[in-house]
Design a protein around this motif. Sequence first.
Motif, short mmCIF file in Angstrom:
data_model
loop_
_atom_site.label_atom_id
_atom_site.label_comp_id
_atom_site.label_asym_id
_atom_site.label_seq_id
_atom_site.Cartn_x
_atom_site.Cartn_y
_atom_site.Cartn_z
N SER A 150 0.87 -1.22 -0.19
CA SER A 150 0.00 -0.02 0.15
C SER A 150 0.78 1.33 0.12
CB SER A 150 -1.02 0.13 1.21
OG SER A 150 -0.23 0.13 2.38
N VAL A 151 0.38 2.29 -0.28
CA VAL A 151 1.12 3.49 -0.50
C VAL A 151 0.99 4.32 0.84
CG1 VAL A 151 1.46 5.83 -1.27
CG2 VAL A 151 0.86 4.05 -2.91
N ASP A 152 1.82 4.57 1.71
CA ASP A 152 1.86 5.43 2.76
C ASP A 152 1.83 7.01 2.38
OD1 ASP A 152 2.59 7.07 4.97
OD2 ASP A 152 4.02 5.64 5.75
N ILE A 153 0.62 7.51 2.63
CA ILE A 153 0.48 8.68 1.79
C ILE A 153 1.20 9.97 2.36
CG2 ILE A 153 -1.32 10.48 1.50
CD1 ILE A 153 -1.75 8.02 0.00
N GLN A 179 -4.10 -2.77 -5.32
CA GLN A 179 -4.60 -1.71 -4.65
C GLN A 179 -4.81 -0.49 -5.25
OE1 GLN A 179 -1.53 -2.86 -3.33
NE2 GLN A 179 -1.46 -3.40 -1.13
N SER A 180 -5.77 0.17 -4.77
CA SER A 180 -6.27 1.45 -5.35
C SER A 180 -6.15 2.66 -4.48
CB SER A 180 -7.47 1.67 -6.12
OG SER A 180 -8.79 1.16 -5.12
N LEU A 181 -6.18 3.83 -4.84
CA LEU A 181 -6.15 4.81 -3.91
C LEU A 181 -7.47 5.83 -4.09
CD1 LEU A 181 -2.73 6.44 -5.10
CD2 LEU A 181 -3.26 5.26 -3.08
N GLU A 182 -7.96 6.16 -2.57
CA GLU A 182 -9.05 7.11 -2.56
C GLU A 182 -8.74 8.26 -3.41
OE1 GLU A 182 -11.90 6.24 -1.05
OE2 GLU A 182 -10.97 5.01 0.70
N PRO A 183 -9.77 9.09 -3.76
CA PRO A 183 -9.60 10.31 -4.46
C PRO A 183 -9.10 11.43 -3.35
CG PRO A 183 -11.93 9.55 -4.81
CD PRO A 183 -11.28 8.42 -3.98
N ALA A 184 -9.25 11.20 -2.15
CA ALA A 184 -8.89 12.30 -0.99
C ALA A 184 -7.36 11.77 -1.07
CB ALA A 184 -9.53 12.14 0.14
N ILE A 190 -1.27 14.85 -5.33
CA ILE A 190 -1.22 15.96 -6.21
C ILE A 190 -0.87 17.29 -5.66
CG2 ILE A 190 -2.59 17.01 -8.28
CD1 ILE A 190 -4.45 14.35 -8.19
N ASP A 191 -1.52 17.44 -4.40
CA ASP A 191 -1.30 18.77 -3.84
C ASP A 191 0.25 18.79 -3.51
OD1 ASP A 191 -3.50 19.78 -4.05
OD2 ASP A 191 -4.41 19.03 -1.95
N TYR A 203 -7.05 -0.14 -14.86
CA TYR A 203 -8.07 -1.06 -14.59
C TYR A 203 -9.10 -0.31 -13.64
CZ TYR A 203 -3.74 -3.93 -15.62
OH TYR A 203 -2.87 -4.41 -16.17
N ALA A 204 -9.57 0.84 -13.98
CA ALA A 204 -10.27 1.61 -13.24
C ALA A 204 -11.98 0.88 -13.18
CB ALA A 204 -10.64 3.04 -13.83
N GLU A 205 -12.09 0.33 -14.30
CA GLU A 205 -13.45 -0.39 -14.38
C GLU A 205 -13.60 -1.49 -13.42
OE1 GLU A 205 -11.78 0.54 -17.07
OE2 GLU A 205 -12.94 1.74 -18.42
N PHE A 206 -12.81 -2.20 -12.98
CA PHE A 206 -12.77 -3.21 -12.03
C PHE A 206 -12.77 -2.59 -10.47
CE2 PHE A 206 -10.47 -4.64 -15.85
CZ PHE A 206 -11.44 -5.74 -16.27
N SER A 207 -12.70 -1.39 -10.28
CA SER A 207 -12.41 -0.95 -8.94
C SER A 207 -13.75 -0.16 -8.32
CB SER A 207 -11.19 0.21 -9.18
OG SER A 207 -11.55 0.92 -7.82
N ASP A 208 -13.78 -0.36 -7.14
CA ASP A 208 -14.73 0.23 -6.24
C ASP A 208 -14.77 1.64 -6.01
OD1 ASP A 208 -16.13 -2.22 -5.89
OD2 ASP A 208 -14.90 -2.67 -3.95
N ARG A 209 -13.38 2.06 -6.24
CA ARG A 209 -13.15 3.42 -5.99
C ARG A 209 -13.61 4.61 -7.02
NH1 ARG A 209 -8.77 2.40 -2.25
NH2 ARG A 209 -9.85 1.87 -0.20
N PRO A 210 -13.92 5.78 -6.58
CA PRO A 210 -14.32 6.83 -7.67
C PRO A 210 -13.15 7.20 -8.43
CG PRO A 210 -14.98 7.71 -5.75
CD PRO A 210 -14.44 6.35 -5.40
#
Length: 369
Positions: A150-153, A179-184, A190-191, A203-210
């Motif tokens: 996972s990414v340690d934000i 694993q995917s990342l939440e928009p937040a 990005i900030d 792989y976005a279509e397979f993901s639960d996340r926005p």
Amino acid sequence: PAVGAEVSLDDLPLREDLRGRSPYGAPQLDVAVRLNTNENPYPPPPELVTDVTEAAHIVAAELHRYPDRDALALRTDLAAYLTSATGVTLGATNVWAANGSNEILQQIMQAFGGPGRTAVGFEPSYSMHPIIAAGTRTEWLPAPRRDDFSVDIRAAAAALREYAPDLTFLTSPNNPTGQSLEPAELAALIDAAPGMVVVDEAYAEFSDRPSAITLLATHGHKLIVSRTMSKAFAFAGGRLGYLAAAPAVVDALQLVRLPYHLSSLTQAAARASLRHADATLATVALLRAERDRVVADLAATGFDVVPSDANFVLFGRFADAPRAWRAFLDRGVLIRDVGIRERLRVTIGTPEENDAFLQIAADVVEQEL
Ligand code: PMP
């Protein structure tokens, strides 16, 4: 032997920085069950095949002319798909298309990277990112993920502030770990990143996340979201990747794209394929259900399975992953050794293919490979 076979690579005046490098090379083997390159295992439905054929027939009569250099009709269709998929209203000026998202990523690095510039990615991730960086002479700076991939934000944001790269690559869902990342979380990174940020959403279509596309309204000055028709859309052979971004980003890419890079056949076939999006994307629900079954089954067998939001699963731990990979292959199932110690990656296939894979996985555990 071929003409010129006595000439070796070392004899050629190759760029010094490319010497000793290896090309991308997922093995393409003729095996019954191929679960190694994250394709959609379901072939296009007959109506789609007919539509693509008819579209190609029409275009064939015009092949003496160059294609639409701006691929406007295709970009309009892709924008409509993204609008319906994400709820974010996009138009053709927000979308750019190329021969696979690999070419999209290459154009991005040509325009925003290049000699004297740097790019950061959080590894392990998609192996083409550093290869395209090398090809465009963009200095690649790998940053780590946690041991669980996972990414340690906080740490990642700190790394981005420290490296201050011209380009940042965030892969969500991440290949090969899933694993995917939440928009937040994406927004925080990005900030923190001073330069352009590419969110690779193959792989976005397979993901639960926005999708990161939901951040374009607030982060359009530095965000590019890369997509592909190779995975969920079952169009890997058609070679069609695309991106969503501010129109100015699309303008920037016009400076590096080759004229007429998307053939009329590709544009017509992709548009025909998009007309059947509902049928094709219906397989995504099946594949997600199968993914959850494969994950549960592997875990019950005793494997350590990385949670996946994509159409593949990273699992282990093997005493000798290359040997275990061989054991699968010897029994007719091609999976992927992505070079991560003790782990292998399997693409979710049809239920029958997954059964074949799971059966071998159970045997491999018994053999303690
Ligand atoms: N990004 C990621 C994360 C991928 O896994 C892949 C395919 N393996 C791609 C981009 C490129 O795919 P394509 O060029 O077929 O769109």
